[in-house]
Design a protein around this motif. Structure first.
Motif, mmCIF file in Angstrom:
data_model
loop_
_atom_site.group_PDB
_atom_site.id
_atom_site.type_symbol
_atom_site.label_atom_id
_atom_site.label_comp_id
_atom_site.label_asym_id
_atom_site.label_seq_id
_atom_site.Cartn_x
_atom_site.Cartn_y
_atom_site.Cartn_z
ATOM 1 N N ALA A 402 0.603 -0.811 0.083
ATOM 2 C CA ALA A 402 -0.019 -0.214 0.181
ATOM 3 C C ALA A 402 0.845 1.311 0.500
ATOM 4 O O ALA A 402 1.069 2.248 -0.865
ATOM 5 C CB ALA A 402 -0.830 0.057 1.523
ATOM 6 N N ALA A 403 2.319 1.079 0.978
ATOM 7 C CA ALA A 403 2.952 2.353 0.659
ATOM 8 C C ALA A 403 3.500 2.813 -0.830
ATOM 9 O O ALA A 403 3.761 3.581 -1.147
ATOM 10 C CB ALA A 403 3.891 1.801 1.767
ATOM 11 N N ARG A 404 3.813 1.477 -1.777
ATOM 12 C CA ARG A 404 4.123 1.961 -2.695
ATOM 13 C C ARG A 404 3.213 2.399 -3.928
ATOM 14 O O ARG A 404 3.522 3.079 -4.643
ATOM 15 C CB ARG A 404 5.002 0.646 -3.209
ATOM 16 N N ALA A 405 2.399 1.521 -3.521
ATOM 17 C CA ALA A 405 1.094 2.474 -4.567
ATOM 18 C C ALA A 405 1.168 3.413 -3.896
ATOM 19 O O ALA A 405 0.344 4.056 -5.075
ATOM 20 C CB ALA A 405 -0.126 1.638 -4.383
ATOM 21 N N SER A 406 0.761 4.331 -2.954
ATOM 22 C CA SER A 406 0.710 5.605 -2.299
ATOM 23 C C SER A 406 1.688 6.147 -3.005
ATOM 24 O O SER A 406 1.631 7.369 -3.569
ATOM 25 C CB SER A 406 0.354 6.007 -1.434
ATOM 26 N N GLY A 407 2.505 6.038 -3.257
ATOM 27 C CA GLY A 407 3.635 7.017 -3.948
ATOM 28 C C GLY A 407 3.598 6.942 -4.890
ATOM 29 O O GLY A 407 3.822 8.044 -6.029
ATOM 30 N N GLN A 408 3.313 5.639 -5.482
ATOM 31 C CA GLN A 408 3.188 5.452 -7.112
ATOM 32 C C GLN A 408 1.726 6.749 -7.737
ATOM 33 O O GLN A 408 1.814 7.293 -8.745
ATOM 34 C CB GLN A 408 3.394 4.255 -7.258
ATOM 35 N N ALA A 409 1.301 6.759 -6.795
ATOM 36 C CA ALA A 409 -0.343 7.031 -7.365
ATOM 37 C C ALA A 409 -0.112 8.691 -7.183
ATOM 38 O O ALA A 409 -0.360 9.821 -7.916
ATOM 39 C CB ALA A 409 -1.558 6.675 -6.214
ATOM 40 N N GLY A 410 0.655 8.847 -6.292
ATOM 41 C CA GLY A 410 1.114 10.342 -6.124
ATOM 42 C C GLY A 410 1.824 10.941 -7.489
ATOM 43 O O GLY A 410 1.735 11.883 -7.758
ATOM 44 N N GLN A 411 2.605 10.307 -8.075
ATOM 45 C CA GLN A 411 3.561 10.621 -8.551
ATOM 46 C C GLN A 411 2.400 10.392 -10.205
ATOM 47 O O GLN A 411 2.931 11.308 -11.415
ATOM 48 C CB GLN A 411 4.757 9.545 -9.107
ATOM 49 N N LEU A 412 1.808 9.671 -10.105
ATOM 50 C CA LEU A 412 0.853 9.521 -11.696
ATOM 51 C C LEU A 412 0.400 10.536 -11.437
ATOM 52 O O LEU A 412 -0.121 11.792 -12.787
ATOM 53 C CB LEU A 412 0.551 8.501 -11.952
ATOM 54 N N TYR A 413 -0.165 11.127 -10.634
ATOM 55 C CA TYR A 413 -1.207 12.049 -10.309
ATOM 56 C C TYR A 413 -0.539 13.274 -10.871
ATOM 57 O O TYR A 413 -1.047 14.248 -11.636
ATOM 58 C CB TYR A 413 -2.250 12.246 -8.580
ATOM 59 N N ARG A 414 0.961 13.811 -9.975
ATOM 60 C CA ARG A 414 1.213 15.251 -10.937
ATOM 61 C C ARG A 414 1.796 14.857 -11.931
ATOM 62 O O ARG A 414 1.416 16.336 -12.581
ATOM 63 C CB ARG A 414 2.802 15.101 -9.316
ATOM 64 N N PHE A 415 1.603 13.769 -12.876
ATOM 65 C CA PHE A 415 1.829 13.794 -13.686
ATOM 66 C C PHE A 415 0.742 13.934 -15.234
ATOM 67 O O PHE A 415 0.739 13.688 -16.526
ATOM 68 C CB PHE A 415 3.482 12.227 -14.355
ATOM 69 N N ASP A 422 -7.939 8.339 -7.060
ATOM 70 C CA ASP A 422 -7.225 7.186 -7.281
ATOM 71 C C ASP A 422 -6.039 7.759 -6.682
ATOM 72 O O ASP A 422 -5.909 6.270 -5.601
ATOM 73 C CB ASP A 422 -6.629 7.005 -8.796
ATOM 74 N N VAL A 423 -5.437 8.806 -6.289
ATOM 75 C CA VAL A 423 -5.014 9.082 -5.396
ATOM 76 C C VAL A 423 -5.469 8.733 -3.862
ATOM 77 O O VAL A 423 -5.028 8.291 -2.931
ATOM 78 C CB VAL A 423 -4.464 10.915 -5.730
ATOM 79 N N LEU A 424 -6.244 8.960 -3.439
ATOM 80 C CA LEU A 424 -7.298 9.558 -2.177
ATOM 81 C C LEU A 424 -7.778 7.534 -2.085
ATOM 82 O O LEU A 424 -7.625 7.595 -1.040
ATOM 83 C CB LEU A 424 -8.847 10.320 -2.735
ATOM 84 N N SER A 425 -8.066 7.167 -3.182
ATOM 85 C CA SER A 425 -8.114 5.524 -3.061
ATOM 86 C C SER A 425 -7.262 4.705 -2.353
ATOM 87 O O SER A 425 -6.943 3.912 -1.079
ATOM 88 C CB SER A 425 -8.838 4.935 -4.080
ATOM 89 N N ALA A 426 -6.001 5.859 -3.286
ATOM 90 C CA ALA A 426 -4.359 4.875 -2.845
ATOM 91 C C ALA A 426 -3.712 5.219 -1.673
ATOM 92 O O ALA A 426 -3.436 4.245 -0.315
ATOM 93 C CB ALA A 426 -3.534 5.208 -3.713
#
Length: 469
Positions: A402-415, A422-426
């Motif tokens: 879950a920690a990896r998914a949350s970090g990845q979601a934040g980066q994907l959202y910024r780009f 999806d960010v909130l869900s992660a």
């Protein structure tokens, strides 16, 4: 005839001699085997130590338990009860020793003209009496046995309370550390959510986000922040309980434990022993067995009432008119057996014997129940701990994912690769994984305490020695 009866009774002790009944559950071979649930890799068949909390190798915990065992109010009450029971043993033993009593009297009488001139209106008498009970039927000896067994049962109850207090101190200490650990986990999630909220504000200001996204991000922050007051209250409750267990006022809790961030952890497999070691070690089983021994001895006390009570007595004294003082004719002494036998009393004595036998049967049932309950608790605690170990491992892996998914979601959202939902869900998944893992780690230690409590460690033979004095 009376002398023949006394000779026949000499050396006999009424009632049955106590021994563990062959029908008792504790005597069954199945009760003495290794635990069914003790075959896991987390356990070893070595006997657990008396001071099981020292397995955590935590000096603070050792100090807290030691202080609680000295100052806990319930244990102080139990110590007083043990002293009282030991005094009762000495009282029963004193019944088999020489008894003494002394008496003195003086008379002064005058009846006017009716007192004969030759009479002595003033006289005195002094005397001392000694008696020693022969206890031919063994009633006194059985009474001493019953009182001693009762005192040993009280000592075992005190030991059981020691186990309970040690477990409660460990739980309160662990509860404080676990609450702080969960607080730290919530704070990490909260920091991530606040960073997301700041990024959402910037994106909205740049035209890449909406006010709706900002509102949802703020709601997630507030939900995580709302969990903090409850965790702080739990930590304070654990601190206040720890202070009370240690005999302190609530505000006088140990200040160094308030900032504990990491609960104690075992670095080794848990020694659990087997069923027979459990039966010998559990104080509540020992208490039930001692109550059975006391009930058995009480049968002998009731049976002794069927036979005469014989004592050897001696008395000496002096009696004389006051005007004659001491003279050889004033002294007197006697010695001989004193026979006491209430008659008729056989129906009453038989009823009391039957009642004592029923009490012994009830004590045996309670003893069997204590053994079965202890074995059930041990098996349940072993199984629950093993499964919690498995659960904690799975939750740790889920938290990492879950920690990896949350970090990845934040980066994907910024780009701009994914939407804000999806960010909130992660982040919600990470928050749930963090809190669940922290709760599982606290539960794991709680399961350990349950296991040690079921195994019955934490007492010593000190109480037994005191009860036998």
């Amino acid at each position: 005839m009376a002398m023949a009866m006394m000779l026949a009774l000499a050396g006999c002790v009424s009632g049955p001699d106590y021994q563990l009944p062959a029908s008792a559950v504790a005597a069954a071979p199945q009760a003495r085997r290794a635990f069914v649930s003790g075959q896991e890799a987390a356990f070893t068949l070595a006997a657990p130590p008396d001071r099981w909390w020292q397995l955590y190798n935590d000096p603070r915990l050792d100090a807290y338990v030691a202080e609680a065992l000295r100052a806990n109010t319930d244990l102080r009450t139990a110590d007083a009860n043990l002293r009282r029971a030991s005094a009762m043993v000495r009282q029963y033993r004193a019944q088999g020793t020489i008894g003494t009593d002394a008496d003195a009297s003086a008379t002064l009488s005058h009846a006017g003209n009716y007192t004969p001139p030759a009479s002595s209106p003033q006289a005195y008498a002094l005397g001392i009496n000694l008696s020693y009970p022969l206890d031919l039927a063994g009633g006194i000896r059985r009474g001493i046995e019953a009182a001693s067994a009762d005192a040993q049962a009280v000592a075992a109850a005190r030991d059981h309370l020691r186990v309970t207090v040690a477990a409660a101190v460990t739980r309160a200490y662990v509860g404080t550390c676990s609450a702080n650990l969960t607080l730290a986990a919530v704070q990490r999630v909260l920091d991530t959510q606040r960073a997301t909220l700041d990024a959402t504000h910037r994106l909205a200001a740049g035209g890449r986000g909406t006010a709706f996204d900002v509102s949802r991000a703020r709601a997630a922050v507030n939900r995580s922040a709302a969990a903090i007051p409850h965790l702080v209250a739990e930590r304070q409750a654990a601190l206040f309980e720890l202070a009370a267990l240690m005999g302190r006022l609530p505000a006088d809790y140990p200040p160094d434990v308030a900032g504990c961030q990491q609960p104690p952890a075992l670095r080794q497999t848990i020694p659990v022993g087997d069923g027979w070691q459990l039966i010998q070690r559990r104080p509540d089983i020992r208490a039930a067995e001692r109550r059975l021994a006391a009930a058995t001895a009480t049968i002998g006390v009731a049976t002794a009432a069927l036979y005469p009570q014989v004592s050897i007595g001696a008395s000496a004294g002096v009696a004389n008119p006051l005007r004659q003082g001491l003279s050889a004719n004033a002294f007197g002494a006697s010695i001989g057996p004193l026979l006491s036998w209430r008659w008729p009393n056989r129906r009453v004595a038989k009823a009391r014997i039957d009642a004592a036998g029923a009490d012994a049967d009830a004590a045996l049932a309670s003893f069997d129940g204590a053994v079965l309950q202890a074995l059930r608790q041990a098996e349940t605690a072993l199984s629950a701990y093993s499964r919690e170990v498995d659960r904690e491992g799975s939750l740790a892996r889920a938290r990492d994912d879950a920690a990896r998914a949350s970090g990845q979601a934040g980066q994907l959202y910024r780009f701009g690769r994914i939407g804000f939902i999806d960010v909130l869900s992660a982040e919600a998944a990470l928050a749930d994984a963090e809190s669940t893992l922290a709760a599982s780690r606290a539960q794991l230690i709680d399961r350990q305490v349950d296991l040690f409590l079921a195994l019955g460690g934490g007492w010593s033979e000190d109480g037994q020695a005191e009860a036998r004095r």
